[in-house]
Design a protein around this motif. Structure first.
Motif, PDB file in Angstrom:
ATOM      1  N   THR A  59      -7.043  32.562  74.775  1.00 39.23           N
ATOM      2  CA  THR A  59      -7.712  33.805  75.178  1.00 39.23           C
ATOM      3  C   THR A  59      -8.631  34.255  74.026  1.00 39.23           C
ATOM      4  OG1 THR A  59      -6.024  35.194  74.162  1.00 39.23           O
ATOM      5  CG2 THR A  59      -5.647  34.529  76.448  1.00 39.23           C
ATOM      6  N   PRO A  60      -9.658  35.053  74.357  1.00 41.05           N
ATOM      7  CA  PRO A  60     -10.543  35.562  73.302  1.00 41.05           C
ATOM      8  C   PRO A  60      -9.757  36.281  72.203  1.00 41.05           C
ATOM      9  CG  PRO A  60     -11.455  36.062  75.452  1.00 41.05           C
ATOM     10  CD  PRO A  60     -10.099  35.476  75.688  1.00 41.05           C
ATOM     11  N   GLN A  61      -8.688  36.935  72.614  1.00 47.12           N
ATOM     12  CA  GLN A  61      -7.867  37.655  71.638  1.00 47.12           C
ATOM     13  C   GLN A  61      -7.254  36.685  70.622  1.00 47.12           C
ATOM     14  OE1 GLN A  61      -4.429  39.353  73.403  1.00 47.12           O
ATOM     15  NE2 GLN A  61      -3.917  40.615  71.623  1.00 47.12           N
ATOM     16  N   GLN A  62      -6.776  35.549  71.131  1.00 50.27           N
ATOM     17  CA  GLN A  62      -6.210  34.551  70.227  1.00 50.27           C
ATOM     18  C   GLN A  62      -7.280  33.956  69.316  1.00 50.27           C
ATOM     19  OE1 GLN A  62      -4.476  32.414  73.506  1.00 50.27           O
ATOM     20  NE2 GLN A  62      -2.410  32.610  72.638  1.00 50.27           N
ATOM     21  N   VAL A  63      -8.457  33.721  69.902  1.00 50.26           N
ATOM     22  CA  VAL A  63      -9.554  33.197  69.090  1.00 50.26           C
ATOM     23  C   VAL A  63      -9.837  34.154  67.934  1.00 50.26           C
ATOM     24  CG1 VAL A  63     -12.025  32.642  69.055  1.00 50.26           C
ATOM     25  CG2 VAL A  63     -10.604  31.880  70.964  1.00 50.26           C
ATOM     26  N   ALA A  64      -9.893  35.448  68.251  1.00 42.17           N
ATOM     27  CA  ALA A  64     -10.152  36.456  67.218  1.00 42.17           C
ATOM     28  C   ALA A  64      -9.102  36.375  66.124  1.00 42.17           C
ATOM     29  CB  ALA A  64     -10.162  37.844  67.840  1.00 42.17           C
ATOM     30  N   SER A  65      -7.855  36.222  66.543  1.00 43.77           N
ATOM     31  CA  SER A  65      -6.765  36.193  65.596  1.00 43.77           C
ATOM     32  C   SER A  65      -6.851  34.970  64.665  1.00 43.77           C
ATOM     33  CB  SER A  65      -5.458  36.226  66.377  1.00 43.77           C
ATOM     34  OG  SER A  65      -4.394  35.889  65.560  1.00 43.77           O
ATOM     35  N   TRP A  66      -7.145  33.782  65.232  1.00 46.76           N
ATOM     36  CA  TRP A  66      -7.301  32.589  64.392  1.00 46.76           C
ATOM     37  C   TRP A  66      -8.476  32.752  63.425  1.00 46.76           C
ATOM     38  CZ3 TRP A  66      -3.126  30.094  64.606  1.00 46.76           C
ATOM     39  CH2 TRP A  66      -2.505  29.688  65.788  1.00 46.76           C
ATOM     40  N   VAL A  77     -13.530  42.555  69.198  1.00 46.57           N
ATOM     41  CA  VAL A  77     -14.877  42.783  69.755  1.00 46.57           C
ATOM     42  C   VAL A  77     -15.876  41.789  69.181  1.00 46.57           C
ATOM     43  CG1 VAL A  77     -14.852  45.186  70.473  1.00 46.57           C
ATOM     44  CG2 VAL A  77     -15.113  44.645  68.059  1.00 46.57           C
ATOM     45  N   ASP A  78     -15.732  41.490  67.889  1.00 49.25           N
ATOM     46  CA  ASP A  78     -16.676  40.572  67.253  1.00 49.25           C
ATOM     47  C   ASP A  78     -16.532  39.162  67.797  1.00 49.25           C
ATOM     48  OD1 ASP A  78     -17.579  42.660  65.718  1.00 49.25           O
ATOM     49  OD2 ASP A  78     -16.175  42.251  64.078  1.00 49.25           O
ATOM     50  N   ALA A  79     -15.280  38.740  67.953  1.00 48.61           N
ATOM     51  CA  ALA A  79     -15.043  37.401  68.494  1.00 48.61           C
ATOM     52  C   ALA A  79     -15.574  37.322  69.921  1.00 48.61           C
ATOM     53  CB  ALA A  79     -13.558  37.080  68.455  1.00 48.61           C
ATOM     54  N   GLN A  80     -15.318  38.388  70.670  1.00 52.10           N
ATOM     55  CA  GLN A  80     -15.776  38.443  72.061  1.00 52.10           C
ATOM     56  C   GLN A  80     -17.304  38.318  72.118  1.00 52.10           C
ATOM     57  OE1 GLN A  80     -13.501  39.012  74.921  1.00 52.10           O
ATOM     58  NE2 GLN A  80     -15.351  38.094  75.766  1.00 52.10           N
ATOM     59  N   LYS A  81     -17.960  38.977  71.189  1.00 52.26           N
ATOM     60  CA  LYS A  81     -19.426  38.939  71.126  1.00 52.26           C
ATOM     61  C   LYS A  81     -19.922  37.506  70.913  1.00 52.26           C
ATOM     62  CE  LYS A  81     -21.722  41.225  67.867  1.00 52.26           C
ATOM     63  NZ  LYS A  81     -21.703  42.277  66.847  1.00 52.26           N
ATOM     64  N   GLU A  82     -19.278  36.822  69.966  1.00 57.67           N
ATOM     65  CA  GLU A  82     -19.690  35.455  69.668  1.00 57.67           C
ATOM     66  C   GLU A  82     -19.430  34.531  70.851  1.00 57.67           C
ATOM     67  OE1 GLU A  82     -21.439  34.821  67.222  1.00 57.67           O
ATOM     68  OE2 GLU A  82     -21.081  36.602  65.990  1.00 57.67           O
ATOM     69  N   LEU A  83     -18.274  34.732  71.488  1.00 60.02           N
ATOM     70  CA  LEU A  83     -17.927  33.889  72.646  1.00 60.02           C
ATOM     71  C   LEU A  83     -18.915  34.121  73.781  1.00 60.02           C
ATOM     72  CD1 LEU A  83     -14.031  34.201  72.592  1.00 60.02           C
ATOM     73  CD2 LEU A  83     -15.350  32.107  72.232  1.00 60.02           C
ATOM     74  N   THR A  84     -19.246  35.392  74.018  1.00 60.46           N
ATOM     75  CA  THR A  84     -20.201  35.714  75.081  1.00 60.46           C
ATOM     76  C   THR A  84     -21.546  35.056  74.786  1.00 60.46           C
ATOM     77  OG1 THR A  84     -19.101  37.841  75.224  1.00 60.46           O
ATOM     78  CG2 THR A  84     -21.170  37.620  76.412  1.00 60.46           C
ATOM     79  N   HIS A  85     -21.923  35.102  73.528  1.00 61.15           N
ATOM     80  CA  HIS A  85     -23.178  34.484  73.127  1.00 61.15           C
ATOM     81  C   HIS A  85     -23.169  32.983  73.425  1.00 61.15           C
ATOM     82  CE1 HIS A  85     -26.869  33.942  70.907  1.00 61.15           C
ATOM     83  NE2 HIS A  85     -26.303  33.026  70.139  1.00 61.15           N
TER      84      HIS A  85
END
Lengths: 216, 405
Positions: A160-167, A173-181
């Motif tokens: 999940t994006p949340q896990q990506v952020a954590s790793w 929000v920042d990880a989500q931004k990069e993933l969306t990009h």
């Protein structure tokens, strides 16, 4: 790779935890280590006053291994996710345990080896400077971890994006931004429980070339 | 390279010429080696700095263990110097060997666990967690975090462990209250005055003395460290100032006394035209920023001396001016005055959030004067104060550097 041990062993050293129960708490003095017999355990840390998941452990994993050799404050809080069965050993019993179960000693060596590699691999992500690359490298790491994946083709990672952020050591929000990009560029497809990566090789190349330039 | 098999063990021994590569970084292989004769150098790259590290394998030592066991690529290149003999084990050989020698495992586990700890430390420092911590305080904070966030079961666990391991520590009483409150089903006592905020705002916490940094007995009296900042008005008998005599000796002293405010024409012209303290304060800050510390100091002292100040904002400015004045004095090499100004600040505003800043600059004065022990002692006080901020970080870094050399 759950440990194959007879029932007598569990009678003597077995402990059980209900969902959401704490097994040990960050900063508590640690004198015991555990082998996970069944169930899932979440390892969390308070970082900048926020709870962050640093790992999830399951069957065959070892827990609290840093206290095998000496008393150490726990570096994370271990919380039972579901019904958890563990074998619990005090450091004082380590020698006897190893003498009686050299198989377990060998298993510990393997677990430590993997642990060190995983920790280094995660550190490499954190050492990258650009958020975009951190996120890509998280996906690379997850792809490398699963030996069944074919890295030449499109692949699907259960994350999940949340896990990506954590790793990545980033705010969600920042990880989500990069993933969306990345998804706008059609490099990945985002789902609530998984991420499909078109060409993981491309991410690997980008990350490794940037890593080489980092120190030159 | 020549190979031979030892009859009793089935383990292969291999001979290498000087300069041979046994394996390259990035290779995947399940072989584990033992150095029997000759020399082997392992070359790897440090993750955080890109620096190349060379390590020599000792005779009888294993190498290539982790990557073989963990089934991941080699992290180092192994090269021979001089004619070299190694034993080559596959995983099954290694397992057999290990099962017979649990002591070998124990030694390896020790090495591995040290490596893990080092990596963990780097990880924490990157993620911005604090490095030096008091486990008891942190354990209590974990309880606070969970209680505040409604995870009472987890909070209760942390508080109980706190009581179990640290029944005499700083927060024992509070932890006990929390345990009772949770048992009674009460929510976290929000914004209650007094002890509910975990870090009591006291300049120096009690466990300070456990830090292992010995201070001169003269500067410490009883349990309240900042007694030592007590200073008769105008007197020079403050313990802290006495400490200064250790290094402000002879010739230096005269240097310090040479300073005059004569060159502050600029200040005069700026000074009277616009009245407000905040205007003055910004001017002073601008002067200090351009290293015009003498001029800045004069303005700060004006602000401090201004009478009839009632507005809380202006009072705050007076407070900050005193710290800034001390910093200016320190920058000008007026160490004694700087110390008096800063310790005077702590005495006058013991509740201020700037106490930490003042102590930090006191530490820096000792640091600049090459009085490492005292510098460390004051940096350490900074470190023990919450919240962790830039000063904590800087203090930590200085302590490390001072201790390393």
């Amino acid at each position: 790779m759950a440990m194959i041990l007879d029932d007598r062993f569990f009678d003597k050293f077995g402990v059980e935890y209900s969902p959401n129960e704490i097994i040990f708490c960050e900063f508590e003095p640690g004198n015991e280590f555990y082998f996970v017999q069944s169930g899932k355990i979440q390892l969390v840390k308070l970082i900048n006053n926020r709870e962050k998941t640093i790992d999830v452990l399951g069957d065959g994993d070892v827990l609290g291994e840093m206290s095998i050799l000496e008393e150490q404050p726990r570096s994370a809080t271990a919380i039972a996710v579901d019904h958890v069965k563990l074998l619990k050993f005090h450091r004082d019993n380590f020698d006897a345990l190893m003498q009686g179960n050299p198989q377990m000693a060998y298993k510990l060596l393997i677990i430590f080896s993997k642990r060190i590699y995983d920790a280094k691999r995660r550190l490499m992500i954190l050492l990258l400077e650009e958020p975009q690359l951190k996120v890509m490298d998280v996906l690379c790491m997850l792809a490398e971890e699963d030996p069944h994946l074919d890295l030449q083709n499109e692949l699907s990672l259960q994350v999940t994006p949340q896990q990506v952020a954590s790793w990545a050591g980033m705010a969600e929000v920042d990880a989500q931004k990069e993933l969306t990009h990345l998804s706008r560029l059609d490099k990945i497809e985002l789902y609530s429980d998984k991420i499909v990566v078109r060409k993981i090789r491309e991410f690997q190349r980008l990350v490794s070339s940037r890593r080489k330039k980092m120190f030159s | 390279m020549a190979s031979g098999t030892s009859a009793d063990t089935g383990i292969i021994s291999r001979n290498y010429k000087s300069g041979s590569i046994i394996y390259f970084e990035g290779d995947k292989s399940e072989y584990i080696y033992i150095l029997k004769g000759g020399r082997v150098i392992l070359t790897s790259v440090k993750l955080d700095t890109g620096e190349e590290i060379k390590e020599e394998v000792r005779q009888g030592e294993f190498f290539g263990v982790k990557s073989a066991l963990g089934k991941y690529p080699r992290e180092e290149t192994a090269q021979t110097i001089g004619d070299t003999i190694v034993l080559v084990l596959n995983l099954a050989d290694f397992e057999k060997l290990v099962l017979r020698n649990v002591n070998v495992v124990r030694k390896m586990l020790r090495v591995f666990s040290n490596q893990l700890r080092r990596i963990g430390k780097m990880q924490r420092s990157i993620l911005g967690g604090t490095e030096e911590i008091n486990p008891d305080v942190e354990l209590f904070k974990v309880g606070e975090y969970y209680y505040k966030n409604g995870s009472v079961q987890h909070a209760q666990y942390a508080y109980k462990k706190y009581m179990e391991y640290y029944p005499d520590a700083q927060y024992a009483k509070l932890a006990m209250e929390r345990i009772k409150a949770i048992a009674a089903g009460q929510p976290y006592p929000d914004a209650s005055p007094g002890p509910s905020a975990p870090p009591p705002r006291r300049p120096v916490e009690d466990e300070d003395d456990d830090s292992g940094f010995d201070d001169d007995s003269g500067s410490r009296r009883g349990d309240d460290d900042f007694d030592s900042f007590d200073d008769e008005k105008g007197g020079s008998s403050s313990a802290l100032v006495d400490e200064m005599d250790d290094f402000v000796s002879g010739d230096k002293k005269s240097d310090l006394q040479d300073f005059t405010f004569d060159d502050s024409d600029l200040v005069e012209s700026l000074d009277e035209s616009e009245g407000g303290l905040s205007v003055k304060f910004s001017k002073a800050a601008a002067l200090a920023a351009t290293s015009k510390f003498g001029d800045a100091l004069k303005l700060y002292q004006d602000i401090m001396a201004a009478g009839n100040v009632k507005a809380p904002q202006e009072k705050k400015l007076q407070e900050e001016a005193q710290i800034e004045a001390g910093i200016c004095q320190s920058k000008m090499g007026k160490m004694r005055e700087a110390l008096e100004t800063l310790s005077g600040f702590i005495k006058k505003f013991p509740q201020s959030e700037n106490v930490k800043k003042a102590i930090y600059y006191i530490a820096e004065i000792f640091d600049n004067a090459k009085q490492s022990d005292k510098a460390i002692s004051y940096y350490n006080r900074v470190l023990n104060m919450t919240p962790k901020d830039d000063f904590s970080k800087k203090a930590m870094n200085r302590i490390k550097q001072l201790q390393n050399g």
